[in-house]
Design a protein around this motif. Structure first.
Motif, mmCIF file in Angstrom:
data_model
loop_
_atom_site.group_PDB
_atom_site.id
_atom_site.type_symbol
_atom_site.label_atom_id
_atom_site.label_comp_id
_atom_site.label_asym_id
_atom_site.label_seq_id
_atom_site.Cartn_x
_atom_site.Cartn_y
_atom_site.Cartn_z
ATOM 1 N N HIS A 14 -5.929 63.027 17.370
ATOM 2 C CA HIS A 14 -4.527 62.649 17.466
ATOM 3 C C HIS A 14 -3.753 63.746 18.180
ATOM 4 C CE1 HIS A 14 -4.377 59.113 14.845
ATOM 5 N NE2 HIS A 14 -5.369 59.701 14.176
ATOM 6 N N ARG A 65 -5.080 54.423 22.862
ATOM 7 C CA ARG A 65 -3.919 53.796 22.232
ATOM 8 C C ARG A 65 -2.882 54.846 21.840
ATOM 9 N NH1 ARG A 65 -4.419 48.638 21.891
ATOM 10 N NH2 ARG A 65 -2.761 48.277 20.393
ATOM 11 N N ASP A 76 0.221 55.284 19.114
ATOM 12 C CA ASP A 76 0.859 54.769 17.903
ATOM 13 C C ASP A 76 2.322 55.195 17.905
ATOM 14 O OD1 ASP A 76 -1.557 53.718 16.934
ATOM 15 O OD2 ASP A 76 -2.095 55.641 16.023
ATOM 16 N N SER A 78 6.034 55.405 15.863
ATOM 17 C CA SER A 78 6.653 55.456 14.538
ATOM 18 C C SER A 78 8.151 55.618 14.691
ATOM 19 C CB SER A 78 6.124 56.634 13.722
ATOM 20 O OG SER A 78 4.744 56.528 13.514
ATOM 21 N N PRO A 83 5.568 53.536 10.420
ATOM 22 C CA PRO A 83 4.764 53.032 11.540
ATOM 23 C C PRO A 83 5.389 51.779 12.147
ATOM 24 C CG PRO A 83 3.554 52.889 9.453
ATOM 25 C CD PRO A 83 4.871 53.496 9.154
ATOM 26 N N SER A 138 1.361 49.762 17.969
ATOM 27 C CA SER A 138 0.357 50.501 18.723
ATOM 28 C C SER A 138 0.120 49.753 20.030
ATOM 29 C CB SER A 138 -0.935 50.585 17.903
ATOM 30 O OG SER A 138 -1.917 51.283 18.619
ATOM 31 N N ALA A 197 5.618 59.158 19.291
ATOM 32 C CA ALA A 197 4.458 58.526 19.926
ATOM 33 C C ALA A 197 3.296 59.496 19.810
ATOM 34 C CB ALA A 197 4.758 58.220 21.391
ATOM 35 N N GLU A 198 2.186 59.023 19.258
ATOM 36 C CA GLU A 198 0.994 59.863 19.092
ATOM 37 C C GLU A 198 -0.217 59.162 19.686
ATOM 38 O OE1 GLU A 198 0.935 62.678 15.474
ATOM 39 O OE2 GLU A 198 1.526 60.712 14.710
ATOM 40 N N GLN A 199 -0.975 59.937 20.414
ATOM 41 C CA GLN A 199 -2.184 59.400 21.010
ATOM 42 C C GLN A 199 -3.291 59.360 19.964
ATOM 43 O OE1 GLN A 199 -3.394 61.494 24.490
ATOM 44 N NE2 GLN A 199 -4.904 59.972 25.052
ATOM 45 N N ARG A 200 -3.968 58.262 19.903
ATOM 46 C CA ARG A 200 -5.097 58.104 18.963
ATOM 47 C C ARG A 200 -6.345 58.711 19.539
ATOM 48 N NH1 ARG A 200 -6.122 52.182 16.654
ATOM 49 N NH2 ARG A 200 -3.918 51.885 16.695
#
Length: 134
Positions: A1, A35, A37, A39, A96, A99, A131-134
């Motif tokens: 992440h 992806r 995500d 929040s 959340p 995605s 925004a967080e990268q999976r």
């Protein structure tokens, strides 16, 4: 992440009016793959006036040109009024949202607004998107 984007916008001293829409323009993220995500982030004064906060979000994606709308009910406390975050000067909530494939979020615009009955909400101090990268 990995965190890609996390801005916030302060809400004025007069409170969050029903006509106030907070706009977040996601940056181009050419190195992002997979992806992302999203929040919703809120800062609220201790002892909020509500147990839940109803929030609407519009996602305007550019690849392809698409508009999505969603609603969220953010829990600020349980049915007994208990808030595990109580005791701080400000309470921070992260809820959340959605995605998406990273390529679909390039240059996307998100609009955040409240859906509560009250015209103006007091005690909410900041609205943000993470925004967080999976």
């Amino acid at each position: 992440h990995g965190r890609v984007y996390h801005p916030g916008q302060p809400i004025g001293e007069d409170g969050w009016d029903r006509r106030d829409t907070f706009v977040f323009q996601l940056p181009c993220m050419p190195d992002s793959t997979g992806r992302i995500d999203l929040s919703l982030c809120l800062r609220v004064c201790p002892q909020p006036l509500w147990r839940h906060l109803a929030v609407g979000v519009e996602y305007h994606l550019t690849s392809p040109d698409t508009l999505y709308r969603d609603t969220f009910l953010v829990a600020l406390s349980d049915s007994a009024g208990f808030n595990p975050k109580a005791g701080s000067s400000l309470l921070q909530y992260s809820h959340p949202m959605a995605s998406f494939e990273a390529g679909r979020l390039q240059g996307a615009t998100l609009r955040v607004f409240h859906l509560m009955r009250r015209e103006t909400l007091r005690r909410v101090t900041d609205v943000g998107i993470r925004a967080e990268q999976r």
